[in-house]
Design a protein around this motif. Structure first.
Motif, mmCIF file in Angstrom:
data_model
loop_
_atom_site.group_PDB
_atom_site.id
_atom_site.type_symbol
_atom_site.label_atom_id
_atom_site.label_comp_id
_atom_site.label_asym_id
_atom_site.label_seq_id
_atom_site.Cartn_x
_atom_site.Cartn_y
_atom_site.Cartn_z
ATOM 1 N N SER A 173 -21.061 13.275 48.784
ATOM 2 C CA SER A 173 -20.853 14.712 48.608
ATOM 3 C C SER A 173 -20.632 15.429 49.932
ATOM 4 C CB SER A 173 -22.042 15.333 47.874
ATOM 5 O OG SER A 173 -23.249 15.121 48.594
ATOM 6 N N GLU A 174 -21.145 14.871 51.037
ATOM 7 C CA GLU A 174 -20.995 15.567 52.317
ATOM 8 C C GLU A 174 -19.564 15.573 52.827
ATOM 9 O OE1 GLU A 174 -22.474 11.332 53.314
ATOM 10 O OE2 GLU A 174 -22.893 12.894 51.841
ATOM 11 N N HIS A 175 -18.707 14.723 52.264
ATOM 12 C CA HIS A 175 -17.317 14.683 52.715
ATOM 13 C C HIS A 175 -16.461 15.757 52.054
ATOM 14 C CE1 HIS A 175 -17.747 11.372 55.316
ATOM 15 N NE2 HIS A 175 -17.835 10.432 54.414
ATOM 16 N N GLY A 176 -16.970 16.459 51.065
ATOM 17 C CA GLY A 176 -16.192 17.514 50.430
ATOM 18 C C GLY A 176 -16.066 17.309 48.940
ATOM 19 N N ALA A 177 -15.541 18.346 48.279
ATOM 20 C CA ALA A 177 -15.511 18.356 46.822
ATOM 21 C C ALA A 177 -14.337 17.577 46.250
ATOM 22 C CB ALA A 177 -15.458 19.799 46.314
ATOM 23 N N ILE A 178 -13.262 17.373 47.011
ATOM 24 C CA ILE A 178 -12.057 16.744 46.481
ATOM 25 C C ILE A 178 -11.763 15.468 47.269
ATOM 26 C CG2 ILE A 178 -9.613 17.025 45.967
ATOM 27 C CD1 ILE A 178 -10.072 20.016 45.877
ATOM 28 N N THR A 179 -11.728 14.334 46.570
ATOM 29 C CA THR A 179 -11.441 13.036 47.172
ATOM 30 C C THR A 179 -10.139 12.511 46.597
ATOM 31 O OG1 THR A 179 -13.821 12.583 47.312
ATOM 32 C CG2 THR A 179 -12.326 10.716 47.576
ATOM 33 N N PHE A 195 -24.724 24.633 41.235
ATOM 34 C CA PHE A 195 -23.637 24.166 40.373
ATOM 35 C C PHE A 195 -22.459 23.782 41.264
ATOM 36 C CE2 PHE A 195 -19.988 24.096 37.685
ATOM 37 C CZ PHE A 195 -20.472 23.604 36.484
ATOM 38 N N GLU A 196 -22.160 22.494 41.306
ATOM 39 C CA GLU A 196 -21.062 21.972 42.115
ATOM 40 C C GLU A 196 -20.256 20.988 41.282
ATOM 41 O OE1 GLU A 196 -22.812 20.168 45.494
ATOM 42 O OE2 GLU A 196 -23.493 22.056 46.387
ATOM 43 N N VAL A 197 -18.964 20.992 41.519
ATOM 44 C CA VAL A 197 -18.059 20.079 40.820
ATOM 45 C C VAL A 197 -17.430 19.148 41.836
ATOM 46 C CG1 VAL A 197 -15.956 19.891 39.449
ATOM 47 C CG2 VAL A 197 -17.595 21.700 38.956
ATOM 48 N N GLY A 198 -17.477 17.854 41.580
ATOM 49 C CA GLY A 198 -16.792 16.867 42.399
ATOM 50 C C GLY A 198 -15.506 16.433 41.716
ATOM 51 N N ILE A 199 -14.459 16.212 42.495
ATOM 52 C CA ILE A 199 -13.134 15.940 41.936
ATOM 53 C C ILE A 199 -12.506 14.768 42.677
ATOM 54 C CG2 ILE A 199 -10.875 16.933 41.371
ATOM 55 C CD1 ILE A 199 -12.294 19.713 41.907
ATOM 56 N N ALA A 200 -11.816 13.904 41.934
ATOM 57 C CA ALA A 200 -11.091 12.780 42.537
ATOM 58 C C ALA A 200 -9.682 12.715 41.957
ATOM 59 C CB ALA A 200 -11.820 11.464 42.288
ATOM 60 N N ALA A 228 -12.939 15.198 37.160
ATOM 61 C CA ALA A 228 -13.896 16.147 37.727
ATOM 62 C C ALA A 228 -15.153 16.146 36.876
ATOM 63 C CB ALA A 228 -13.293 17.551 37.775
ATOM 64 N N ASP A 229 -16.303 16.131 37.536
ATOM 65 C CA ASP A 229 -17.543 16.230 36.780
ATOM 66 C C ASP A 229 -18.574 17.028 37.572
ATOM 67 O OD1 ASP A 229 -18.331 14.438 38.699
ATOM 68 O OD2 ASP A 229 -18.960 12.874 37.314
ATOM 69 N N ILE A 230 -19.683 17.332 36.896
ATOM 70 C CA ILE A 230 -20.725 18.168 37.474
ATOM 71 C C ILE A 230 -21.649 17.310 38.332
ATOM 72 C CG2 ILE A 230 -22.655 19.712 36.951
ATOM 73 C CD1 ILE A 230 -21.305 20.259 34.251
ATOM 74 N N ARG A 231 -21.825 17.707 39.563
ATOM 75 C CA ARG A 231 -22.748 16.995 40.434
ATOM 76 C C ARG A 231 -24.196 17.355 40.085
ATOM 77 N NH1 ARG A 231 -19.454 17.627 46.147
ATOM 78 N NH2 ARG A 231 -18.216 15.740 45.949
ATOM 79 N N ALA A 242 -14.468 6.269 39.109
ATOM 80 C CA ALA A 242 -15.408 5.628 40.037
ATOM 81 C C ALA A 242 -15.365 6.295 41.409
ATOM 82 C CB ALA A 242 -15.089 4.142 40.154
ATOM 83 N N MET A 243 -14.179 6.707 41.857
ATOM 84 C CA MET A 243 -14.062 7.400 43.134
ATOM 85 C C MET A 243 -14.948 8.633 43.172
ATOM 86 S SD MET A 243 -9.953 7.223 43.803
ATOM 87 C CE MET A 243 -9.997 8.671 44.875
ATOM 88 N N GLN A 244 -14.859 9.443 42.112
ATOM 89 C CA GLN A 244 -15.646 10.662 42.093
ATOM 90 C C GLN A 244 -17.149 10.365 42.062
ATOM 91 O OE1 GLN A 244 -15.958 13.592 42.702
ATOM 92 N NE2 GLN A 244 -17.899 13.937 41.672
ATOM 93 N N ARG A 245 -17.547 9.411 41.262
ATOM 94 C CA ARG A 245 -18.976 9.157 41.082
ATOM 95 C C ARG A 245 -19.628 8.469 42.278
ATOM 96 N NH1 ARG A 245 -18.096 7.687 34.687
ATOM 97 N NH2 ARG A 245 -18.405 9.828 33.931
ATOM 98 N N HIS A 246 -18.813 7.908 43.175
ATOM 99 C CA HIS A 246 -19.380 7.212 44.328
ATOM 100 C C HIS A 246 -18.995 7.856 45.660
ATOM 101 C CE1 HIS A 246 -19.687 4.130 41.166
ATOM 102 N NE2 HIS A 246 -20.718 3.703 41.845
ATOM 103 N N ALA A 247 -18.177 8.904 45.644
ATOM 104 C CA ALA A 247 -17.793 9.572 46.888
ATOM 105 C C ALA A 247 -18.974 10.360 47.443
ATOM 106 C CB ALA A 247 -16.612 10.502 46.640
#
Length: 372
Positions: free
Chosen positions: A326-332, A281-286, A184-187, A319-324
Motif C-alpha cells: 500500500s505504501e507504493h500508491g493506490a494504482i499499480t 476508507f481506501e481503494v487499491g487498484i491494479a 479495484a477493492d477496498i483495503r 493478485a497484483m492488487q491484493r499483494h501490492a
C-alpha cells in the motif's frame, strides 16, 4: 521515422539496439559513453534517447540530469538500460525523470514496445484531453437528468442488454484477444468486517458498488463484475463503444476516477457512522493486459445467464492488487500497460512484485495522474 541517440559502452549491446531500431526505420546516432552522447544530443536534438546507466565519463543518471535541466531539450524522452542486479537504481532514475527502464539482457521486442510507447505519448495526451471534455459533457447532461442512482441502474440494465445479448448475435463479444483488466477493492476489508454489522456493511458496499460501477461504465468498460468487496472491469476495443480512446487509456482513466470516488466514499462513511472508530476508507487498484474470455453460464437456478471474465490477465490483475504494498500508491500497473498509457500517468515506484501463483515476479509500477 525518428532520430534516436543510443548511449552504450558495450559494443555488442550497442550494435543490437541500433539494428533493432534501424529495422523499425528509425535513424540512429551511436555513442560509446555519456559525454559523446550529450554532444550528439545538443547538436542533433533527437526525438528519443536510449542510454545505459553505467558508462565511463558520464553515467546515464548524469546524462539524464543534464537533459532535464536543459531549457530546450528537457522534455526529450529517455529510456534507461540496466542489469537485473542494478534494479535498485530504478527509483533514482525515476526521481530524475526517466521515462522508462529496460533490463539487460535486452529483448528486441521489449525495446520496440518501449520505443513505440514513447512516440505514442503525444497522441495519448490528446486523447486524455478529449476524455476530459467527454467526462465534463457527460456530467453536465447527468445533472439535467433524474437521480444519479436511478439513472445508473437503468443504464446498467440497458448496457447489459445491448452489450451482452442472450442470442447468437452476442457471441462475437465473448472473447477479447487483447483487453485491459481493472480490479479495484477496498483495503483493510477485514477491519471493516470487524467494525460494522452485516446491515451496515451492506449499506457501505452498496454505495461503493454504485460509485465504482458508474465510474467503470462511464469510461466504456466492455464487461463488469463485482467480486467480493471489489469490482472487476474489462476494457476492450471495437465492441460497439462510442469512445475512440484505446482500451488501456480508458481503463487508466477509470482507475483514476475510482481513486477520486474513494474520497467521496470516505465522506459517506463519516456521515453514515458518526463517532465510530473506523479504518480509513481506501481503494487499491491494479491494471494488467492480455486476452480475456467471457465464460457463459447457462441453466443456473432461476434461469439467469451469467458471463464471467476468465484468463491469466484476470487472475494476475486481482493478485497484483491484493499483494501490492500500500505504501507504493493506490494504482499499480504492469509494465506493458504502463507503456501503453505513457503520457497519461506519472510513474512513482517501479518494483518486482511476487505473486503466489507465478514462478517469476511481475515487473510493475505504481502511478499517479498526470495533470495537463
Amino acid at each position: 521515422m525518428a532520430l534516436i541517440v543510443v548511449a552504450e559502452d558495450d559494443g555488442g549491446t550497442l550494435k543490437l539496439i541500433s539494428v533493432v531500431l534501424k529495422n523499425q526505420s528509425h535513424e540512429v546516432l551511436e555513442a560509446s559513453n555519456g559525454l559523446a552522447a550529450w554532444r550528439l544530443i545538443q547538436e542533433h536534438h533527437p526525438d528519443l534517447i536510449v542510454s545505459d546507466v553505467n558508462m565511463p565519463g558520464m553515467s546515464g543518471f548524469d546524462l539524464l540530469q543534464h537533459l532535464r535541466e536543459h531549457p530546450r531539450l528537457g522534455q526529450t524522452p529517455l529510456i534507461l538500460l540496466t542489469s537485473l542486479q542494478e534494479r535498485r537504481d530504478m527509483r533514482q532514475g525515476m526521481l530524475l525523470g526517466a521515462d522508462d527502464y529496460l533490463t539487460k539482457p535486452l529483448r528486441p521486442k521489449e525495446l520496440t514496445e518501449a520505443v513505440r510507447a514513447q512516440f505514442n505519448r503525444q497522441n495519448l495526451r490528446t486523447a486524455v484531453q478529449d476524455m476530459h471534455l467527454q467526462k465534463a459533457l457527460s456530467e453536465a447532461l447527468e445533472e439535467q437528468a433524474w437521480d444519479l442512482h436511478e439513472q445508473y441502474e437503468k443504464r446498467l440494465a440497458r448496457e447489459l442488454s445491448e452489450q451482452w445479448p442472450g442470442d447468437a448475435r452476442g457471441q462475437q463479444a465473448l472473447n477479447y484477444p487483447e483487453a485491459t483488466v481493472l480490479f479495484a477493492d477496498i483495503r483493510h476489508y477485514p477491519q471493516w468486517l470487524a467494525a460494522l454489522d452485516p446491515a451496515e456493511l451492506g449499506r457501505m458496499l452498496k454505495r461503493f458498488y454504485e460509485n465504482s460501477g458508474d465510474t467503470v461504465h462511464l469510461f466504456g468498460a466492455s464487461a463488469m463484475q463485482f467480486v467480493g468487496e471489489g469490482v472487476l472491469g474489462i476494457f476492450a476495443d471495437g465492441v460497439n463503444l462510442a469512445m475512440s480512446a484505446p482500451h488501456s487509456l480508458r481503463a487508466a482513466k477509470a482507475a483514476l476516477g475510482l481513486r477520486n470516488a474513494a474520497a467521496s466514499m470516505a465522506d459517506f462513511v463519516q456521515a453514515q457512522f458518526p463517532g465510530r472508530r473506523l479504518p480509513p476508507f481506501e481503494v487499491g487498484i491494479a491494471l494488467h493486459g492480455g486476452p480475456v474470455a467471457m465464460m457463459q453460464l447457462d441453466g443456473l437456478l432461476g434461469g439467469s445467464r451469467q458471463l464471467i471474465p476468465v484468463g491469466e490477465a484476470v487472475v494476475d490483475a486481482m493478485a497484483m492488487q491484493r499483494h501490492a504494498p500500500s505504501e507504493h500508491g493506490a494504482i499499480t500497473v504492469s509494465i506493458p500497460v504502463l507503456r501503453s498509457i505513457t503520457g497519461a500517468v506519472r510513474p512513482v515506484a517501479r518494483y518486482l512484485l511476487t505473486l503466489p501463483h507465478r514462478s517469476e515476479p511481475m515487473d510493475v509500477c505504481a502511478v499517479e495522474p498526470l495533470h495537463f
